[in-house]
Design a protein around this motif. Structure first.
Motif, PDB file in Angstrom:
ATOM      1  N   GLN A  90      -2.268 -10.060   9.441  1.00  0.00           N
ATOM      2  CA  GLN A  90      -3.424  -9.190   9.660  1.00  0.00           C
ATOM      3  C   GLN A  90      -2.978  -7.733   9.772  1.00  0.00           C
ATOM      4  OE1 GLN A  90      -6.588 -10.035   9.681  1.00  0.00           O
ATOM      5  NE2 GLN A  90      -7.491  -8.096  10.333  1.00  0.00           N
ATOM      6  N   TYR A  91      -1.910  -7.511  10.497  1.00  0.00           N
ATOM      7  CA  TYR A  91      -1.399  -6.143  10.641  1.00  0.00           C
ATOM      8  C   TYR A  91      -0.939  -5.595   9.299  1.00  0.00           C
ATOM      9  CZ  TYR A  91       1.491  -2.174  11.856  1.00  0.00           C
ATOM     10  OH  TYR A  91       2.041  -0.914  11.890  1.00  0.00           O
ATOM     11  N   ASN A  92      -0.244  -6.430   8.496  1.00  0.00           N
ATOM     12  CA  ASN A  92       0.263  -5.981   7.202  1.00  0.00           C
ATOM     13  C   ASN A  92      -0.857  -5.479   6.304  1.00  0.00           C
ATOM     14  OD1 ASN A  92       2.868  -6.653   7.940  1.00  0.00           O
ATOM     15  ND2 ASN A  92       2.855  -8.631   6.892  1.00  0.00           N
ATOM     16  N   ILE A  93      -1.924  -6.265   6.175  1.00  0.00           N
ATOM     17  CA  ILE A  93      -2.993  -5.875   5.252  1.00  0.00           C
ATOM     18  C   ILE A  93      -3.785  -4.698   5.820  1.00  0.00           C
ATOM     19  CG2 ILE A  93      -4.718  -7.523   6.095  1.00  0.00           C
ATOM     20  CD1 ILE A  93      -4.039  -6.473   2.436  1.00  0.00           C
ATOM     21  N   GLU A  94      -3.939  -4.639   7.137  1.00  0.00           N
ATOM     22  CA  GLU A  94      -4.604  -3.477   7.735  1.00  0.00           C
ATOM     23  C   GLU A  94      -3.800  -2.207   7.480  1.00  0.00           C
ATOM     24  OE1 GLU A  94      -5.416  -4.061  11.864  1.00  0.00           O
ATOM     25  OE2 GLU A  94      -6.934  -5.623  11.519  1.00  0.00           O
ATOM     26  N   LYS A  95      -2.475  -2.323   7.576  1.00  0.00           N
ATOM     27  CA  LYS A  95      -1.606  -1.163   7.346  1.00  0.00           C
ATOM     28  C   LYS A  95      -1.726  -0.685   5.901  1.00  0.00           C
ATOM     29  CE  LYS A  95       1.693   1.794   8.403  1.00  0.00           C
ATOM     30  NZ  LYS A  95       3.065   1.296   8.627  1.00  0.00           N
ATOM     31  N   ILE A  96      -1.772  -1.607   4.953  1.00  0.00           N
ATOM     32  CA  ILE A  96      -1.880  -1.236   3.544  1.00  0.00           C
ATOM     33  C   ILE A  96      -3.219  -0.560   3.260  1.00  0.00           C
ATOM     34  CG2 ILE A  96      -2.089  -2.189   1.201  1.00  0.00           C
ATOM     35  CD1 ILE A  96       0.132  -4.195   2.054  1.00  0.00           C
ATOM     36  N   PHE A  97      -4.292  -1.083   3.843  1.00  0.00           N
ATOM     37  CA  PHE A  97      -5.596  -0.434   3.668  1.00  0.00           C
ATOM     38  C   PHE A  97      -5.601   0.956   4.302  1.00  0.00           C
ATOM     39  CE2 PHE A  97      -7.493  -4.484   2.350  1.00  0.00           C
ATOM     40  CZ  PHE A  97      -8.420  -4.041   1.416  1.00  0.00           C
ATOM     41  N   LYS A  98      -4.949   1.098   5.456  1.00  0.00           N
ATOM     42  CA  LYS A  98      -4.894   2.408   6.121  1.00  0.00           C
ATOM     43  C   LYS A  98      -4.096   3.401   5.272  1.00  0.00           C
ATOM     44  CE  LYS A  98      -5.327   5.370   9.602  1.00  0.00           C
ATOM     45  NZ  LYS A  98      -4.389   6.446   9.267  1.00  0.00           N
ATOM     46  N   LEU A  99      -2.983   2.973   4.717  1.00  0.00           N
ATOM     47  CA  LEU A  99      -2.189   3.840   3.857  1.00  0.00           C
ATOM     48  C   LEU A  99      -2.989   4.254   2.623  1.00  0.00           C
ATOM     49  CD1 LEU A  99       1.247   1.982   4.043  1.00  0.00           C
ATOM     50  CD2 LEU A  99       0.764   4.267   4.946  1.00  0.00           C
ATOM     51  N   THR A 100      -3.751   3.312   2.073  1.00  0.00           N
ATOM     52  CA  THR A 100      -4.593   3.624   0.917  1.00  0.00           C
ATOM     53  C   THR A 100      -5.654   4.643   1.298  1.00  0.00           C
ATOM     54  OG1 THR A 100      -4.277   1.369   0.086  1.00  0.00           O
ATOM     55  CG2 THR A 100      -6.078   2.644  -0.870  1.00  0.00           C
ATOM     56  N   TYR A 101      -6.283   4.426   2.426  1.00  0.00           N
ATOM     57  CA  TYR A 101      -7.329   5.329   2.924  1.00  0.00           C
ATOM     58  C   TYR A 101      -6.774   6.738   3.112  1.00  0.00           C
ATOM     59  CZ  TYR A 101     -10.750   7.354   6.163  1.00  0.00           C
ATOM     60  OH  TYR A 101     -11.650   8.174   6.772  1.00  0.00           O
ATOM     61  N   ASP A 102      -5.592   6.840   3.710  1.00  0.00           N
ATOM     62  CA  ASP A 102      -4.985   8.155   3.957  1.00  0.00           C
ATOM     63  C   ASP A 102      -4.619   8.858   2.656  1.00  0.00           C
ATOM     64  OD1 ASP A 102      -5.242   7.728   6.658  1.00  0.00           O
ATOM     65  OD2 ASP A 102      -3.164   7.090   6.948  1.00  0.00           O
ATOM     66  N   GLU A 103      -4.292   8.086   1.626  1.00  0.00           N
ATOM     67  CA  GLU A 103      -3.870   8.659   0.348  1.00  0.00           C
ATOM     68  C   GLU A 103      -5.061   9.145  -0.488  1.00  0.00           C
ATOM     69  OE1 GLU A 103      -1.031   9.684  -2.634  1.00  0.00           O
ATOM     70  OE2 GLU A 103      -0.781   9.135  -0.538  1.00  0.00           O
TER      71      GLU A 103
END
Length: 278
Positions: free
Chosen positions: A61-74
């Motif tokens: 859950q943390y992994n996919i949340e982190k990837i979505f957050k990185l995408t959002y920030d980019e």
């Protein structure tokens, strides 16, 4: 590529050295598999299994949340489309198993690109990427840094040699071969083989058609275009070609300019061509 994207970094944590027993115990505890190491914890096998599964789900859950957050920030509020739902479900299923921070950044780039241009990255590419270690991704990054594009074909190639007929003899011609020593730039042939096995480089060494000595050959190295004017007739190149999956992955990986290799390759070219820069 946006200016904020950075090359992949070796993010393997430099953990303090310890003995193998302590390291094994630490890893087992982290993933919830230390039940027999700490046999006095009082939990049944069923309870330990449940706990380890809960830990695994939390990590994912943390992994996919982190990837979505990185995408959002980019994202910079670019126009976006709805990605294919089947692609997105498969993406999430694979991405939640990406633990390395540097690789998570790469997966976030894939997601952003898919939102802006659906269909950019195939599921086949994702399937290969999820099997790659960070070490293999860094290796691919190094290989891409010595690739070039030749002529109108935009496929990335690793030039391995240049063949120049020196004089014609009955039933053929005597050929002088200029080998390109890419292995001197931290890319041994064993690395090429690894990437071939991953399906990122085609396993055949190709040879180009001969170049008319009156023609101009366009070569693109990283961010510079060169025009080569032949000195000899019937020159040809030998090369390895990055596969279609490799091409997709290469478009997502930012890499540093290998200036030493670029200088070396241009010195070889200068022996056989007149070079102009666009």
């Amino acid at each position: 590529m946006t200016s904020t994207q950075q090359p992949l970094k070796n993010t393997s944590a430099k953990r303090p050295l310890t003995d193998s027993k302590a390291r094994t115990q630490s890893l087992a505890k982290h993933f919830g598999y230390d039940g027999l190491i700490h046999s006095n914890n009082g939990l049944s096998l069923t309870e330990r299994h449940f706990n380890s599964q809960q830990l695994q789900h939390q990590y994912e859950q943390y992994n996919i949340e982190k990837i979505f957050k990185l995408t959002y920030d980019e994202c910079q509020n670019e126009t976006a489309a709805e990605p294919d739902p089947d692609w997105l479900v498969r993406f999430i299923e694979m991405a939640k198993h990406v633990y390395n921070p540097s690789m998570q950044k790469l997966w976030s780039r894939i997601l952003k690109k898919e939102l802006i241009r659906p269909g950019t990255t195939s599921l086949k590419t994702l399937t290969i990427l999820i099997t790659m270690t960070q070490k293999e991704a860094l290796l691919f990054q190094r290989v891409i840094s010595v690739c070039c594009q030749v002529g109108k074909n935009k496929d990335k190639k690793i030039i391995t040699g240049i063949k120049v007929p020196t004089r014609f003899i009955p039933f053929g011609a005597k050929i002088k071969h200029y080998s390109i020593a890419y292995d001197q730039y931290n890319i041994p042939y064993s690395s090429i083989v690894i990437l071939m096995d991953l399906g990122l480089i085609l396993k055949t060494e190709f040879e180009s058609s001969t170049i008319d000595h009156t023609a101009q050959l366009q070569v693109h190295l990283r961010d510079t275009h060169y025009t080569l004017h032949c000195h000899n007739k019937n020159i040809s190149f030998t090369y390895y070609r990055i596969s279609q999956i490799g091409q997709e992955l290469a478009s997502l990986i930012e890499y540093k300019n290998n200036s030493e290799y670029k200088t070396y390759l241009l010195e070889i070219f200068a022996k056989l061509f007149t070079i102009t820069t666009e």
